[in-house]
Design an enzyme around this catalytic site. Structure first.
Site, PDB file in Angstrom:
ATOM      1  N   HIS A   1       0.966  -1.148  -0.120  1.00 23.41           N
ATOM      2  CA  HIS A   1       0.078   0.062   0.045  1.00 23.41           C
ATOM      3  C   HIS A   1       0.982   1.172   0.068  1.00 23.41           C
ATOM      4  CE1 HIS A   1      -3.326   2.546   0.715  1.00 23.41           C
ATOM      5  NE2 HIS A   1      -2.668   3.111   1.825  1.00 23.41           N
TER       6      HIS A   1
ATOM      7  N   ASP B   1       0.544   5.230  -0.182  1.00 22.79           N
ATOM      8  CA  ASP B   1      -0.211   6.317  -0.219  1.00 22.79           C
ATOM      9  C   ASP B   1       0.540   7.371  -1.340  1.00 22.79           C
ATOM     10  OD1 ASP B   1      -1.890   5.975   1.963  1.00 22.79           O
ATOM     11  OD2 ASP B   1      -0.187   6.315   3.381  1.00 22.79           O
TER      12      ASP B   1
ATOM     13  N   ASP C   1      -7.623   1.772   3.082  1.00 25.54           N
ATOM     14  CA  ASP C   1      -7.242   2.490   4.041  1.00 25.54           C
ATOM     15  C   ASP C   1      -8.037   3.938   3.877  1.00 25.54           C
ATOM     16  OD1 ASP C   1      -5.675   3.494   6.131  1.00 25.54           O
ATOM     17  OD2 ASP C   1      -4.242   4.236   4.784  1.00 25.54           O
TER      18      ASP C   1
ATOM     19  N   HIS D   1      -7.005   9.428  -0.612  1.00 26.17           N
ATOM     20  CA  HIS D   1      -7.672   9.229   0.944  1.00 26.17           C
ATOM     21  C   HIS D   1      -6.902   9.753   2.139  1.00 26.17           C
ATOM     22  CE1 HIS D   1      -5.433   5.398   0.778  1.00 26.17           C
ATOM     23  NE2 HIS D   1      -5.188   5.869   1.830  1.00 26.17           N
TER      24      HIS D   1
END
Length: 1025
Positions: free
Chosen positions: A261, A263, A373, A578
């Site tokens: 993951h 970001d 997330d 997000h």
């Protein structure tokens, strides 16, 4: 004859084994101390510094200076490039040789002009394999490699804590840079020991299997001599015997998938995320080369596009491994967006851009939505997923709930319209597991659907800041593929996991409605400028598409700006990541995001002007363009003569254009100063009394003879709260903040009449929030308008404070209604249960409404998302002041508008939805000839169906796609009317794929469409030029 004593002291045996593999204790004589053999210095090491993220081609042309291990460099966010000259000793032939590199920051190894591997201490990658088995030829040649080192850590550069604002002056260094012999046999035995020790600890004293592991690992210590590698064979045989003892058929199956993951921006800027992708993904590719069973899942089309641009060689390798099934694109969206704040159309575009990209680059679309997330999930997401060809959903964030434990791990999620998707929350409650025994045990123990679902996902690999899986994680999982006492471990893919879950789905439960995260509800308000930029740009892109679609059939020379619009949409979608639109990012990201909004506004304004110029011929009069599907009657400021502005009551046709013709109001606006210096304002629809402090003592709906304000409280009351969360500063507002409420009552400038015109009256006042902050507001009442606007400017310089505005209303209802994407939902106004009071702060879009039978009050806004309705008090959240991860979050001047609208009947019949659209989508002015006739391209009846989008079809010129949704919450047959020459109409999905079995019936009256409650429909129109 000597007999070995039988020892049963669990603690001593366990600690003995732990010390045997410890990297701290007894490394002079234990196994861990033998991991590396001989070492050899580099021939040379030199470096250059750059304040920018330069390419390899640029870096290799620079003048490198000698670097000494241990020397400091920096500061934060700079890049240091190293050039290392290597000569491997010929005596190491036949051995595995690594470049051992331990440094601060995040590094990428470049060899022969290509990125080959990431290196990070935090990600447990501190060596690059130069040779698995050194040959004579390799030993004879010198090798040069480059190391690109980013002066930031896995999680940015927080000063004192991970989420603190970055330290801009951090120093970095390289602690080790040398050639070493890597003893692979030691690594393999260490992994055996680690897994057995963890089985002892995780299964505990109540499990026989734990003791079997304990005595096995103790005997392995007995037979192992770290100084004699030949002894390892016997120890490994003991481990193999244990690991080979199989499970029964009913044992739970874990589907292990590598994941990383990343970001797209968070505690580091967008541009650093590009390099994080490069470092992480190239490392995954290296693992695929050595482990053909390894499957790696990867989301976010934007990140693939970054890699394609910055690392074309790596992208080609990714395309190869996508074909083999090892590198699996997932998610189907442009980025992993926030699940609450983007509009419905923005969410559709996330999938449209993402799915089209994956199909274009990899020849396949995603079957699962992947959003592990984000901070809550809209009730319209199931319908949007289904409309984009997706029937499966994976996330885990609701495991973060602060109050209630979500009851399911695998279930059907039913959306607002009844659409269902099969949903899986990995029971281990993580998307960055390490492949350890505790991950597997936790996955089984925490599965909330035991007996219903016997398959679960384990996502392994370092995440958030990148990194991804390691060889050690793969080796761990490989040891226990089918070991008694643990779940079966199967290297798998999302498709395989969901296929198994679907096959056994008969007993699964269904969750209806939104997936509300009981945490991070401060993100509905933090970084208000980002929220404002998002809402305004969504409206601008909507208007450009509508105007350009109409211009296509008005001016045959007009070219629909498809390429430009795609670029602007992708920028907007990127900012909906997000950690960006929620405001939970560092200041550098905020600056980038606001810059992107400026780009959208600047380019978009030019595109809109161009389309309006094609829509109406320029002249010396003024036309008004309405992008919404209903006729509007509004007061606008217009230019009456050069340098002279005035007001006009303007009628604008539905999705059309008309020359401005001034209209007289039925009842003029009247503004009167009363004896007590309060101000009375009325327009024949509503009447209000404004106190000297700007609060409303009365809000009367004249047409229904109903008072909206309570007797004992005033409306438009600004209130401020202490706002100190437990940890997640920009993210969280805690329930206890409600105990610190203080009304803002210090008047700097009392309410006074600013303007009194038959079309518009306004009152202005200024309050002191503190000695550092003020709020100035203009209360505006327009003729023929059912709501009162509050144009607000706040000069904000607070620390850990929360500013809101309250309207205590004369309405009693157990539920309030909030607009969400393509519809609305209700939430309780009481706090009966923990599920109710956990929603003390909720999100909504353009409006919220509190209604009883035949009367209600709506709050509208142009850029806010945080609400609270408790009992009869409606509250709109305005500004926060967190200090991490951005120490200057929300400081400065803010401008926004909200409105209050009392209404008779239901909010649906009163037109609350349309009024909220009107507030957010301004009428646009453009020059025209005075004789320009009114033109309306589209209209819809009844009013409960809203035409949300008009755009050119993606793959078919001469065709338009229109998107409509049922907004009232009831089934209806609607008619879409158009003045365009529509030849054909076809139902299509949200990806604009035509359903040839569903032609839409075109008649002289329009196109007839059936809607179920909150259903979204897309129709492709073939139009004659």
């Amino acid at each position: 004859m000597y007999h070995q004593p039988v020892l049963k002291n669990r603690r001593s045996l366990l600690e003995r084994a732990e010390k045997f593999v410890s990297d701290i204790y007894f490394t002079d004589c234990n196994l861990r101390g033998r991991l590396y053999g001989e070492s050899h210095p580099l021939e040379s090491l030199s470096s250059i510094m750059s304040c920018k993220r330069i390419t390899f081609s640029e870096a290799q042309t620079q003048n490198f200076s000698p670097y000494k291990v241990g020397d400091k460099f920096g500061p934060t966010w700079w890049t240091c490039w190293f050039k290392a000259a290597l000569k491997i000793p010929s005596s190491w032939r036949g051995k595995e040789v690594h470049l051992l590199w331990e440094s601060d920051g995040e590094a990428m190894v470049w060899r022969d002009g290509q990125a080959v591997q990431g290196l990070t201490k935090e990600g447990e990658k501190t060596s690059y394999i130069l040779s698995d088995c050194l040959t004579e030829e390799e030993a004879a040649n010198s090798v040069s490699v480059y190391v690109e080192l980013a002066c930031n850590g896995f999680f940015g550069a927080g000063q004192g804590s991970m989420i603190a604002a970055p330290d801009p002056n951090r120093n970095f260094s390289v602690q080790k840079a040398e050639l070493v012999v890597f003893n692979r046999n030691v690594r393999e035995l260490l992994t055996d020991f680690e897994m057995l020790i963890d089985i002892v600890k995780e299964l505990g004293e109540s499990e026989q299997r734990s003791f079997q592991a304990l005595f096995t690992v103790n005997e392995m210590v007995n037979v192992s001599n770290p100084a004699d590698p030949s002894s390892f064979t016997k120890a490994r045989a003991l481990a193999h015997k244990f690991f080979s003892q199989r499970n029964g058929q009913s044992q739970h199956t874990v589907h292990a998938m590598g994941h990383c993951h990343i970001d797209s921006a968070w505690l580091w800027p967008y541009e650093e995320s590009i390099r994080k992708c490069g470092r992480s993904w190239v490392t995954a590719i290296r693992l695929m080369e050595k482990n053909p069973q390894f499957v790696f899942t990867c989301s976010q089309a934007q990140q693939f596009d970054w890699v394609k641009s910055w690392y074309p060689g790596l992208f080609s390798e990714i395309q190869h491994y996508v074909k083999t099934g090892q590198f699996v694109p997932v998610g189907g969206t442009w980025v992993e967006m926030d699940g609450n704040l983007p509009s419905g159309e923005s969410m559709v575009r996330q999938f449209l851009e993402g799915q089209r990209y994956f199909e274009q680059e990899f020849g396949k679309r995603c079957k699962e939505f992947w959003l592990p997330d984000t901070f809550g999930y809209s009730a319209q997401l199931p319908q949007i997923m289904r409309g984009c060809g997706i029937s499966n959903f994976l996330t885990q964030k609701l495991s973060w709930n602060l109050v209630n434990t979500f009851p399911h791990s695998t279930f059907f999620w039913e959306g607002l319209d009844g659409s269902q998707v099969l949903t899986h929350f990995p029971p281990g409650n993580s998307y960055e597991m390490m492949g350890k025994v505790q991950d597997l045990v936790k996955t089984v123990k925490q599965n909330k659907d035991k007996g219903r679902a016997n398959h679960s996902a384990v996502l392994f690999g370092f995440g958030d800041g990148g990194g991804g899986p390691t060889q050690l994680m793969l080796d761990r999982l490989g040891r226990v593929r089918d070991t008694d006492g643990l779940p079966k471990v199967h290297m798998s893919s999302p498709d395989e996991l969901f296929s198994q879950l679907w096959a056994d789905s008969d007993l699964l439960c269904t969750w209806n409605g939104e997936l509300f995260l009981e945490l991070h509800n401060g993100t509905y308000t933090t970084q208000a400028q980002i929220k404002r930029g998002n809402r305004q740009c969504e409206a601008l892109l909507h208007d450009i598409e509508v105007a350009s679609s109409l211009a296509l059939y008005q001016d045959k020379t007009f070219q629909y700006p498809a390429v430009e619009l795609r670029k602007l949409w992708r920028l907007l979608l990127l900012n909906q990541f997000h950690d960006v639109i929620p405001g939970s990012c560092i200041e550098m990201v905020v600056e980038d995001a606001l810059g992107y909004y400026e780009d959208i506004n600047r380019t978009g304004a030019a595109l809109l002007e161009n389309s309006l110029s094609a829509l109406v011929s320029k002249g010396n009069a003024t036309a008004v363009f309405n992008s919404l599907p209903w006729e509007r009657l509004e007061v606008l400021q217009i230019q009456e003569a050069p340098g002279k502005h005035g007001l006009a009551l303007v009628r604008a046709p539905s999705i059309g254009v008309a020359a401005i013709q001034g209209t007289k109001p039925v009842t003029p606006v009247c503004v009167t100063v009363q004896a007590d210096d309060s101000v009375l304002m009325e327009n024949g629809i509503v009447r209000t009394v404004v106190n000297k402090d700007g609060t409303l003592t009365s809000l009367h709906l004249i047409t229904a003879n109903r008072e909206a304000m309570t007797d004992d409280c005033s409306g438009n009351q600004f209130v401020i709260f202490d706002d100190v969360p437990l940890y997640w500063d920009a993210w969280d507002v805690m329930d206890y903040h409600l105990q610190t409420r203080k009304a803002v009552v210090d008047v700097l400038q009392p309410a006074h009449v600013l303007s009194s015109h038959e079309l518009r009256g306004s009152v202005r006042f200024t309050l002191r929030i503190s000695d550092k902050s003020t709020v100035t507001q203009e209360i505006v009442m327009d003729a023929m308008c059912p709501y009162i606007k509050f144009n607000t400017q706040v000069n904000w310089a607070e620390s850990h404070k929360f500013l809101k505005v309250e309207f205590p209303v004369r309405v009693r209802s157990p539920n309030a209604t909030y607009e969400i994407q393509f519809g609305h939902l209700q939430r309780p106004t009481h706090r009966n249960t923990s599920w109710d009071w956990a929603r003390f702060e909720v999100w909504g879009h353009k409006w919220a409404d509190l209604s009883e039978h035949n009367f209600g009050v709506a709050l509208l806004n142009d850029c806010k998302y945080g609400y609270s309705v408790h009992k009869n008090t409606m509250t709109l959240s305005l500004l926060r002041a967190p200090k991490a991860p951005d120490a200057n979050a929300d400081m400065g001047t803010h401008r926004f508008t909200y409105a209050v609208m009392p209404h008779a009947g239901s909010f649906q019949d009163a037109g609350v939805i349309q009024c909220a659209y009107n507030l957010n989508f301004p009428l646009r002015l453009t020059p025209c000839f005075p004789e320009t006739a009114p033109r309306s391209a589209f209209s819809v009846s009844p009013a409960g169906v809203i035409l949300e989008t008009v755009k050119q079809a993606e793959d078919r010129k001469g065709a338009l796609v229109v998107r409509l949704y049922e907004a009232h919450g009831g089934g209806v047959m609607a008619t879409l009317s158009s003045t365009l020459s529509v030849k054909e109409a076809w139902h299509c999905d949200l990806l604009e794929q035509i359903d040839t079995a569903q032609p839409a019936h075109v008649t002289a009256d329009g196109i007839t469409l059936n809607f179920s409650p909150f259903q979204v429909r897309s129709v492709l129109l073939v139009v004659d030029a």
